[in-house]
Write an enzyme that holds these catalytic residues in place. Structure first.
Site, PDB file in Angstrom:
ATOM      1  CE  LYS A 172      22.310  -0.224  19.296  1.00 43.97           C
ATOM      2  NZ  LYS A 172      22.306   0.885  18.486  1.00 43.97           N
ATOM      3  N   GLY A 225      13.782  -4.512  14.426  1.00 42.82           N
ATOM      4  CA  GLY A 225      14.841  -3.767  13.217  1.00 42.82           C
ATOM      5  C   GLY A 225      14.639  -4.824  12.156  1.00 42.82           C
ATOM      6  CB  SER A 226      16.899  -5.446   9.214  1.00 44.36           C
ATOM      7  OG  SER A 226      18.151  -5.653   9.937  1.00 44.36           O
ATOM      8  N   GLY A 230      17.702  -9.134  13.270  1.00 45.75           N
ATOM      9  CA  GLY A 230      17.059 -10.178  14.204  1.00 45.75           C
ATOM     10  C   GLY A 230      17.300 -11.576  14.165  1.00 45.75           C
ATOM     11  CD  GLU A 247       6.961  -7.894  15.925  1.00 45.23           C
ATOM     12  OE1 GLU A 247       6.885  -7.730  14.751  1.00 45.23           O
ATOM     13  OE2 GLU A 247       6.300  -8.724  16.591  1.00 45.23           O
ATOM     14  CB  CYS A 281       7.780  -2.247  10.057  1.00 41.79           C
ATOM     15  SG  CYS A 281       6.601  -1.526  11.331  1.00 41.79           S
ATOM     16  CD  GLU A 382      11.856  -4.319   5.425  1.00 38.16           C
ATOM     17  OE1 GLU A 382      13.140  -4.742   5.790  1.00 38.16           O
ATOM     18  OE2 GLU A 382      10.864  -4.100   5.890  1.00 38.16           O
TER      19      GLU A 382
HETATM   20  P1  NAD Z   1      18.652  -2.718  12.029  1.00 39.46           P
HETATM   21  O1  NAD Z   1      18.515  -4.300  12.164  1.00 39.46           O
HETATM   22  O2  NAD Z   1      19.779  -2.324  11.182  1.00 39.46           O
HETATM   23  O3  NAD Z   1      18.752  -2.070  13.342  1.00 39.46           O
HETATM   24  C1  NAD Z   1      17.944  -2.009  14.484  1.00 39.46           C
HETATM   25  C2  NAD Z   1      18.716  -1.721  15.769  1.00 39.46           C
HETATM   26  O4  NAD Z   1      19.405  -2.992  15.817  1.00 39.46           O
HETATM   27  C3  NAD Z   1      19.394  -0.629  15.825  1.00 39.46           C
HETATM   28  O5  NAD Z   1      19.458  -0.045  17.043  1.00 39.46           O
HETATM   29  C4  NAD Z   1      20.856  -1.301  15.521  1.00 39.46           C
HETATM   30  O6  NAD Z   1      21.926  -0.422  15.886  1.00 39.46           O
HETATM   31  C5  NAD Z   1      20.858  -2.423  16.332  1.00 39.46           C
HETATM   32  N1  NAD Z   1      21.702  -3.443  15.850  1.00 39.46           N
HETATM   33  C6  NAD Z   1      22.293  -3.432  14.465  1.00 39.46           C
HETATM   34  N2  NAD Z   1      23.141  -4.586  14.596  1.00 39.46           N
HETATM   35  C7  NAD Z   1      23.092  -5.448  15.590  1.00 39.46           C
HETATM   36  C8  NAD Z   1      23.652  -6.611  16.161  1.00 39.46           C
HETATM   37  N3  NAD Z   1      24.521  -7.252  15.484  1.00 39.46           N
HETATM   38  N4  NAD Z   1      22.953  -6.896  17.454  1.00 39.46           N
HETATM   39  C9  NAD Z   1      22.084  -6.169  17.980  1.00 39.46           C
HETATM   40  N5  NAD Z   1      21.657  -4.932  17.584  1.00 39.46           N
HETATM   41  C10 NAD Z   1      22.360  -4.684  16.553  1.00 39.46           C
HETATM   42  O7  NAD Z   1      17.204  -2.268  11.361  1.00 39.46           O
HETATM   43  P2  NAD Z   1      17.054  -0.631  11.103  1.00 39.46           P
HETATM   44  O8  NAD Z   1      17.566  -0.311   9.621  1.00 39.46           O
HETATM   45  O9  NAD Z   1      17.288   0.251  12.216  1.00 39.46           O
HETATM   46  O10 NAD Z   1      15.357  -0.626  10.946  1.00 39.46           O
HETATM   47  C11 NAD Z   1      14.683  -0.867   9.885  1.00 39.46           C
HETATM   48  C12 NAD Z   1      14.169  -2.181   9.659  1.00 39.46           C
HETATM   49  O11 NAD Z   1      13.366  -2.418  10.956  1.00 39.46           O
HETATM   50  C13 NAD Z   1      13.306  -2.628   8.561  1.00 39.46           C
HETATM   51  O12 NAD Z   1      13.587  -3.927   8.168  1.00 39.46           O
HETATM   52  C14 NAD Z   1      11.928  -2.606   9.275  1.00 39.46           C
HETATM   53  O13 NAD Z   1      10.956  -3.385   8.602  1.00 39.46           O
HETATM   54  C15 NAD Z   1      11.963  -2.904  10.477  1.00 39.46           C
HETATM   55  N6  NAD Z   1      10.980  -2.759  11.589  1.00 39.46           N
HETATM   56  C16 NAD Z   1      10.177  -3.641  11.883  1.00 39.46           C
HETATM   57  C17 NAD Z   1       8.982  -3.447  12.691  1.00 39.46           C
HETATM   58  C18 NAD Z   1       8.120  -4.384  13.245  1.00 39.46           C
HETATM   59  O14 NAD Z   1       7.416  -4.151  14.180  1.00 39.46           O
HETATM   60  N7  NAD Z   1       7.978  -5.685  12.484  1.00 39.46           N
HETATM   61  C19 NAD Z   1       8.939  -1.900  12.984  1.00 39.46           C
HETATM   62  C20 NAD Z   1       9.884  -0.797  12.606  1.00 39.46           C
HETATM   63  C21 NAD Z   1      11.040  -1.406  11.642  1.00 39.46           C
END
Ligand code: NAD
Length: 480
Positions: A172, A225-226, A230, A247, A281, A382
């Protein structure tokens, strides 16, 4: 204008509902329409992955690797086009996008190569004529959820080790930049990957994420993601005892000591804080500077930052593109306002960019707040944009204390020529990824990647460590 479908059981599938993907540098430019999948699509994808699993798992890993090698070749044949699409959907500059697509190709090749090296353990038994060993086996159907900021490399570094270990997957991608990941799936399809091995469903994170966690065949879930998302996944997936890898966010510090290579340190901090619009990130969001050089360093950093050129990443000479979308821009502007209240006026930037070339995009000036203290929100939370908090440290020990005063622990950097300080930093810093005299961002795929504290949960990604998540052991005691 093309509509990009989901990929389920080896077929491209359209949906009644679609969503638009627009260029964040110019929202008049439509990249494409994308299928908006439903919970039923995720269930169909997981069911297809479950059916495909036994055959894929029983294929020798070097044979599985051939599909990855072929997909890497196919992507390479479209290198410039795929990189251009990434700039147009995510906003990062064209040279940065080319770097990421090259990395994706290398990741596919690296894990394909590892297919011939998937090692287990063979050790001597205490008992006579007993042969004992442990072999790796795949887990089953794995769910992969990815963010928009590295829209090709992150999907690749989850997909490739998952597949090489013999798992089948449902991916996804993030809705803000789905095309870059779609191109990898297209390459795997054209490489002839057996149907059901890879499935790809786009659409709402909340709906599809919940459906994925609930899908009966699912055995594991890898998420980037965020932090709030997570944590939600952790709670939901734990109820089913899914294997989980998360992550998440960071608040990465760069410590700048008085004995640093001054010009290199200025360059490294500017690069890590602002390139890719601060949306890495591993970006530096706190510069912690030793008292003796604080004023001189801040002045040099401000001067360097003011020279950075913000604009459409497809134009030559641009250093920084736009924020990925309206929501990200608004978050950045909100934090700049919080920063103004906490630390006073920024010493660089602080505004949304407007006028010709900017009005149709989400552009913001690279922004520096000085005199930030550890209790301020801009030092703790962040922001995920080009906003840097500069903090003053009275000594190296104070700098380390400030650097570690965070709920997060993804990346951290030190700028120094003192080798003892380097080792104090290496052993004392609470972060999963450290750099010395380099920007805090910028990693390679051959070593483990991931953070500590609230930044990560579960085994590391990338390098040989990736197999810890995507495979399990089967241990055998054999009397001959
Ligand atoms: P996000 O959490 O909004 O979304 C990440 C993914 O999760 C997307 O595909 C989104 O559609 C999906 N998602 C959203 N709600 C969900 C739910 N309830 N259940 C399952 N999936 C869901 O994050 P973002 O805005 O896409 O990315 C930015 C964030 O990612 C920042 O916090 C950044 O630090 C982090 N990030 C971390 C790393 C790492 O390796 N630690 C790498 C890249 C980005």
């Amino acid at each position: 204008m093309q509509t990009f479908g989901n990929y389920i059981n080896g077929e491209w599938v359209t949906t009644a509902r679609t969503f638009e993907n627009r260029n964040p540098a110019n929202t008049n430019e439509l990249i494409g329409h994308f299928a908006s999948g439903s919970a039923a699509d995720v269930e169909a994808a997981a069911a297809a992955a479950a059916v495909a699993f036994p055959k894929w798992a029983s294929l020798p890993a070097p044979a599985r690797a051939n599909y990855l090698f072929k997909a890497a070749e196919i992507l390479d044949s479209r290198f410039e086009k795929v990189a251009e699409e990434m700039t147009r959907e995510e906003g990062k500059t064209f040279p940065e996008a080319k770097g990421e697509v090259r990395r994706t190709i290398n990741i596919l090749k690296y894990f394909a190569g590892e297919g011939a090296r998937l090692s287990g353990h063979l050790v001597p038994s205490e008992r006579d004529r007993v042969h004992m060993f442990a072999i790796r086996k795949p887990i089953g159907v794995v769910g992969l959820i990815t963010p928009w900021n590295f829209p090709s490399a992150i999907p690749a570094w989850k997909l490739a080790p998952a597949l090489i270990c013999g798992n089948t997957v449902v991916m996804k991608p993030a809705s803000a930049a789905p095309l870059s990941a779609w191109r990898i799936i297209e390459a795997l399809h054209e490489a002839g990957i057996p149907k059901g091995v890879v499935n790809f469903v786009m659409g709402s994170g909340g709906t599809l994420g919940k459906a994925l966690i609930d899908a009966a065949p699912l055995k594991a879930i890898s998420f980037t993601g965020s932090e709030p998302t997570g944590k939600w996944i952790h709670a939901e997936a734990s109820r089913r005892m899914l294997r989980i890898q998360l992550e998440m966010g960071g608040k990465n510090p760069t410590i700048v000591l008085k004995d640093c290579d001054f010009n290199a340190a200025v360059e490294n901090v500017a690069n890590a804080a602002f390139f890719s619009t601060g949306q890495k990130c591993t970006a530096t969001s706190r510069a912690i500077v030793e008292d003796e050089i604080y004023d001189r360093f801040l002045a040099a950093l401000v001067e360097r930052t003011k020279k950075l050129k913000v604009g459409n990443g497809m134009e030559a000479g641009i250093d920084i593109g736009p924020a990925v979308d309206q929501g990200a821009l608004q978050t950045i502007l909100d934090y700049i306002e919080i920063g103004r209240q906490e630390a006073g006026a920024p010493v660089a930037g602080g505004n949304r960019l407007t006028g010709p070339g900017y009005d149709q995009g989400f552009f913001v000036e690279p922004t520096i707040f000085a005199g930030v203290t550890e209790d301020m929100r801009i030092a703790k939370e962040e922001i995920f944009g080009p906003v840097l908090a500069v903090q003053r440290a009275s000594s190296f020990e104070d700098a380390m204390r400030l650097a570690n005063a965070s709920q997060f622990g993804l990346s951290a950097s030190v700028q120094t020529t003192n080798v003892s300080r380097v080792f104090d930093f290496v052993y004392g810093m609470e972060a999963g990824l450290l750099t010395v005299n380099l920007p805090s961002a910028g990693v390679e795929y051959q070593l483990p990647f991931g953070g500590t504290k609230d930044s990560s949960f579960g085994p590391k990604e990338q390098g040989p460590a990736a197999f810890d998540f995507y495979s399990d052991y089967k241990t055998v005691y054999l009397k001959y």
